[in-house]
Write a protein that holds these residues in place. Structure first.
Motif, PDB file in Angstrom:
ATOM      1  N   LEU A  74     -13.860  28.326  70.825  1.00  0.00           N
ATOM      2  CA  LEU A  74     -12.584  28.938  71.176  1.00  0.00           C
ATOM      3  C   LEU A  74     -11.502  28.513  70.189  1.00  0.00           C
ATOM      4  O   LEU A  74     -11.292  27.319  69.958  1.00  0.00           O
ATOM      5  N   GLU A  75     -10.845  29.483  69.603  1.00  0.00           N
ATOM      6  CA  GLU A  75      -9.701  29.227  68.718  1.00  0.00           C
ATOM      7  C   GLU A  75      -8.452  29.805  69.369  1.00  0.00           C
ATOM      8  O   GLU A  75      -8.478  30.908  69.921  1.00  0.00           O
ATOM      9  N   ARG A  76      -7.351  29.075  69.291  1.00  0.00           N
ATOM     10  CA  ARG A  76      -6.109  29.521  69.884  1.00  0.00           C
ATOM     11  C   ARG A  76      -5.323  30.395  68.918  1.00  0.00           C
ATOM     12  O   ARG A  76      -5.273  30.147  67.716  1.00  0.00           O
ATOM     13  N   GLY A  77      -4.698  31.439  69.457  1.00  0.00           N
ATOM     14  CA  GLY A  77      -3.787  32.233  68.653  1.00  0.00           C
ATOM     15  C   GLY A  77      -2.570  31.392  68.267  1.00  0.00           C
ATOM     16  O   GLY A  77      -2.205  30.447  68.975  1.00  0.00           O
ATOM     17  N   ILE A  78      -1.965  31.715  67.138  1.00  0.00           N
ATOM     18  CA  ILE A  78      -0.785  30.981  66.657  1.00  0.00           C
ATOM     19  C   ILE A  78       0.470  31.792  66.935  1.00  0.00           C
ATOM     20  O   ILE A  78       0.560  32.970  66.590  1.00  0.00           O
ATOM     21  N   ARG A  79       1.421  31.141  67.550  1.00  0.00           N
ATOM     22  CA  ARG A  79       2.716  31.773  67.818  1.00  0.00           C
ATOM     23  C   ARG A  79       3.791  30.786  67.390  1.00  0.00           C
ATOM     24  O   ARG A  79       3.933  29.710  67.960  1.00  0.00           O
ATOM     25  N   ALA A  80       4.540  31.131  66.358  1.00  0.00           N
ATOM     26  CA  ALA A  80       5.507  30.222  65.764  1.00  0.00           C
ATOM     27  C   ALA A  80       6.938  30.547  66.188  1.00  0.00           C
ATOM     28  O   ALA A  80       7.205  31.576  66.820  1.00  0.00           O
ATOM     29  N   ASP A  81       7.849  29.664  65.813  1.00  0.00           N
ATOM     30  CA  ASP A  81       9.271  29.905  66.068  1.00  0.00           C
ATOM     31  C   ASP A  81       9.875  30.852  65.042  1.00  0.00           C
ATOM     32  O   ASP A  81      10.855  31.542  65.315  1.00  0.00           O
ATOM     33  N   LEU A  82       9.280  30.872  63.841  1.00  0.00           N
ATOM     34  CA  LEU A  82       9.841  31.657  62.741  1.00  0.00           C
ATOM     35  C   LEU A  82       8.741  32.017  61.760  1.00  0.00           C
ATOM     36  O   LEU A  82       7.846  31.215  61.496  1.00  0.00           O
ATOM     37  N   SER A  83       8.803  33.233  61.216  1.00  0.00           N
ATOM     38  CA  SER A  83       7.921  33.648  60.124  1.00  0.00           C
ATOM     39  C   SER A  83       8.768  33.893  58.879  1.00  0.00           C
ATOM     40  O   SER A  83       9.836  34.508  58.963  1.00  0.00           O
ATOM     41  N   ILE A  84       8.286  33.416  57.736  1.00  0.00           N
ATOM     42  CA  ILE A  84       8.938  33.710  56.457  1.00  0.00           C
ATOM     43  C   ILE A  84       7.900  34.347  55.547  1.00  0.00           C
ATOM     44  O   ILE A  84       6.807  33.828  55.376  1.00  0.00           O
ATOM     45  N   ILE A  85       8.248  35.505  54.968  1.00  0.00           N
ATOM     46  CA  ILE A  85       7.290  36.247  54.159  1.00  0.00           C
ATOM     47  C   ILE A  85       7.955  36.789  52.900  1.00  0.00           C
ATOM     48  O   ILE A  85       9.178  36.820  52.793  1.00  0.00           O
ATOM     49  N   LYS A  86       7.104  37.241  51.973  1.00  0.00           N
ATOM     50  CA  LYS A  86       7.582  37.836  50.726  1.00  0.00           C
ATOM     51  C   LYS A  86       6.947  39.212  50.563  1.00  0.00           C
ATOM     52  O   LYS A  86       5.727  39.356  50.667  1.00  0.00           O
ATOM     53  N   GLY A  87       7.772  40.219  50.328  1.00  0.00           N
ATOM     54  CA  GLY A  87       7.285  41.567  50.088  1.00  0.00           C
ATOM     55  C   GLY A  87       7.739  42.068  48.725  1.00  0.00           C
ATOM     56  O   GLY A  87       8.480  41.394  48.005  1.00  0.00           O
ATOM     57  N   TRP A  88       7.322  43.265  48.388  1.00  0.00           N
ATOM     58  CA  TRP A  88       7.705  43.875  47.113  1.00  0.00           C
ATOM     59  C   TRP A  88       8.939  44.756  47.287  1.00  0.00           C
ATOM     60  O   TRP A  88       9.968  44.549  46.649  1.00  0.00           O
ATOM     61  N   MET A 126       8.134  25.246  64.426  1.00  0.00           N
ATOM     62  CA  MET A 126       6.912  25.709  63.774  1.00  0.00           C
ATOM     63  C   MET A 126       7.217  26.969  62.982  1.00  0.00           C
ATOM     64  O   MET A 126       7.883  27.885  63.477  1.00  0.00           O
ATOM     65  N   ILE A 127       6.728  27.009  61.748  1.00  0.00           N
ATOM     66  CA  ILE A 127       6.974  28.125  60.848  1.00  0.00           C
ATOM     67  C   ILE A 127       5.651  28.675  60.332  1.00  0.00           C
ATOM     68  O   ILE A 127       4.772  27.920  59.917  1.00  0.00           O
ATOM     69  N   CYS A 128       5.491  29.997  60.359  1.00  0.00           N
ATOM     70  CA  CYS A 128       4.383  30.670  59.690  1.00  0.00           C
ATOM     71  C   CYS A 128       4.888  31.162  58.336  1.00  0.00           C
ATOM     72  O   CYS A 128       5.885  31.889  58.278  1.00  0.00           O
ATOM     73  N   ALA A 129       4.205  30.772  57.270  1.00  0.00           N
ATOM     74  CA  ALA A 129       4.651  31.126  55.923  1.00  0.00           C
ATOM     75  C   ALA A 129       3.581  31.938  55.213  1.00  0.00           C
ATOM     76  O   ALA A 129       2.417  31.520  55.127  1.00  0.00           O
ATOM     77  N   GLY A 130       3.962  33.095  54.684  1.00  0.00           N
ATOM     78  CA  GLY A 130       3.044  33.933  53.948  1.00  0.00           C
ATOM     79  C   GLY A 130       2.795  33.403  52.548  1.00  0.00           C
ATOM     80  O   GLY A 130       3.488  32.507  52.061  1.00  0.00           O
ATOM     81  N   ARG A 159      -6.117  33.909  63.806  1.00  0.00           N
ATOM     82  CA  ARG A 159      -5.265  33.188  64.757  1.00  0.00           C
ATOM     83  C   ARG A 159      -3.830  33.722  64.702  1.00  0.00           C
ATOM     84  O   ARG A 159      -3.181  33.859  65.732  1.00  0.00           O
ATOM     85  N   CYS A 160      -3.366  34.013  63.502  1.00  0.00           N
ATOM     86  CA  CYS A 160      -2.013  34.564  63.370  1.00  0.00           C
ATOM     87  C   CYS A 160      -1.957  36.003  63.860  1.00  0.00           C
ATOM     88  O   CYS A 160      -0.999  36.401  64.537  1.00  0.00           O
ATOM     89  N   ARG A 161      -2.979  36.782  63.518  1.00  0.00           N
ATOM     90  CA  ARG A 161      -3.017  38.164  64.004  1.00  0.00           C
ATOM     91  C   ARG A 161      -3.073  38.198  65.522  1.00  0.00           C
ATOM     92  O   ARG A 161      -2.388  38.999  66.176  1.00  0.00           O
ATOM     93  N   ALA A 162      -3.895  37.316  66.100  1.00  0.00           N
ATOM     94  CA  ALA A 162      -4.016  37.259  67.557  1.00  0.00           C
ATOM     95  C   ALA A 162      -2.683  36.871  68.198  1.00  0.00           C
ATOM     96  O   ALA A 162      -2.274  37.465  69.203  1.00  0.00           O
ATOM     97  N   GLY A 163      -2.016  35.884  67.613  1.00  0.00           N
ATOM     98  CA  GLY A 163      -0.718  35.489  68.150  1.00  0.00           C
ATOM     99  C   GLY A 163       0.265  36.640  68.154  1.00  0.00           C
ATOM    100  O   GLY A 163       1.017  36.839  69.117  1.00  0.00           O
ATOM    101  N   GLY A 164       0.247  37.429  67.091  1.00  0.00           N
ATOM    102  CA  GLY A 164       1.139  38.578  67.007  1.00  0.00           C
ATOM    103  C   GLY A 164       0.774  39.681  67.977  1.00  0.00           C
ATOM    104  O   GLY A 164       1.631  40.479  68.373  1.00  0.00           O
ATOM    105  N   ALA A 165      -0.496  39.739  68.379  1.00  0.00           N
ATOM    106  CA  ALA A 165      -0.956  40.778  69.296  1.00  0.00           C
ATOM    107  C   ALA A 165      -0.910  40.322  70.750  1.00  0.00           C
ATOM    108  O   ALA A 165      -1.354  41.054  71.640  1.00  0.00           O
ATOM    109  N   GLY A 166      -0.400  39.102  70.985  1.00  0.00           N
ATOM    110  CA  GLY A 166      -0.317  38.604  72.347  1.00  0.00           C
ATOM    111  C   GLY A 166      -1.644  38.110  72.898  1.00  0.00           C
ATOM    112  O   GLY A 166      -1.830  38.031  74.118  1.00  0.00           O
ATOM    113  N   ILE A 167      -2.570  37.756  72.004  1.00  0.00           N
ATOM    114  CA  ILE A 167      -3.888  37.257  72.412  1.00  0.00           C
ATOM    115  C   ILE A 167      -3.870  35.735  72.296  1.00  0.00           C
ATOM    116  O   ILE A 167      -3.747  35.191  71.202  1.00  0.00           O
TER     117      ILE A 167
END
Length: 235
Positions: A144-158, A21-25, A107-115
């Motif tokens: 009820l919505e479940r937090g998302i916790r992935a195997d990998l995150s890929i993002i793009k920054g400046w 599972m991948i979270c993509a920005g 859901r992604c924020r919650a997953g990152g916060a351990g919720i």
């Protein structure tokens, strides 16, 4: 620890596997990790579940992974610009979990916060609520919505420093920040890397503790989803 890698293939080495599972920005084609997506496509990894606001457009962004049949399931909010997405979904080739945009971000924020889960009114009484637990608070129904916790995150920054402290530019901030925290391993691509201490600490959008690997992806071809123009008025 040296976080800077020479290219996307090197940064993803040893991280990819079938069925992950991948979270993509990104939002449409804005702020998407183009180089990392290309490297995932080249790897041939398959049966992916990807959480992303959308799936790019036909053969651009995550649309490339749809075209190459590497995606098994999308968790998305908006998919209206991708005909291949539509075709695969309607033909039963692609599993889709539609999620309201704000709920997906949370859901992604919650997953990152351990919720592991949270209650929200968004989606109550609609198809979004089907199969989900409903609870009443102060006389109002919430699902009820479940937090998302992935195997990998890929993002793009400046811009980032060598420690991975990262700044997003304008609307490219979109989903990149919550996606970055929603896994135990985030790989970021940026337009420029500067020495540690070069960035104003008050301007950091994503602390380097969240970024495990980093590449410079520039130069980029700034793609536009829709070019809208009006007729030139006569002089």
């Amino acid at each position: 620890m040296d976080k800077l890698y020479p290219n996307a293939n090197a940064a993803l080495e040893g991280l990819l596997f079938d069925g992950m599972m991948i979270c993509a920005g990104g939002f449409g084609l804005c702020g998407i990790p183009e180089r990392l997506i290309d490297a995932i496509q080249a790897s041939g990894v398959k049966d992916l579940t990807i959480a992303s606001n959308n799936a790019g457009i036909d053969n651009e962004g995550l649309g490339k992974l749809l075209r190459s049949r590497q995606v098994k399931k999308m968790i998305s909010s908006y998919v209206g610009e991708n005909k291949e997405f539509e075709r695969q979904y309607l033909s039963g080739e692609l599993e889709v979990e539609f999620c309201p945009q704000g709920t997906l971000a949370e859901r992604c924020r919650a997953g990152g916060a351990g919720i592991p889960g949270f209650y929200t009114k968004t989606g109550v009484g609609t198809k979004v609520a089907e199969g989900k637990e409903v609870k009443v608070f102060d006389g109002e129904e919430y699902i009820l919505e479940r937090g998302i916790r992935a195997d990998l995150s890929i993002i793009k920054g400046w811009k980032a420093d060598e420690a991975g402290n990262l700044i997003f530019r304008k609307t490219a901030r979109n989903f990149n920040q919550p996606m970055a925290t929603a896994s135990h391993l985030c790989v970021a691509e940026v337009e420029e890397v500067v020495p540690v201490g070069s960035l104003d600490p008050d301007q950091i959008h994503l602390p380097g503790i969240y970024v495990k690997r980093l590449i410079v992806g520039a130069p980029y071809d700034k793609k536009i989803e829709f070019r809208t123009v009006r007729p030139r008025e006569a002089a």
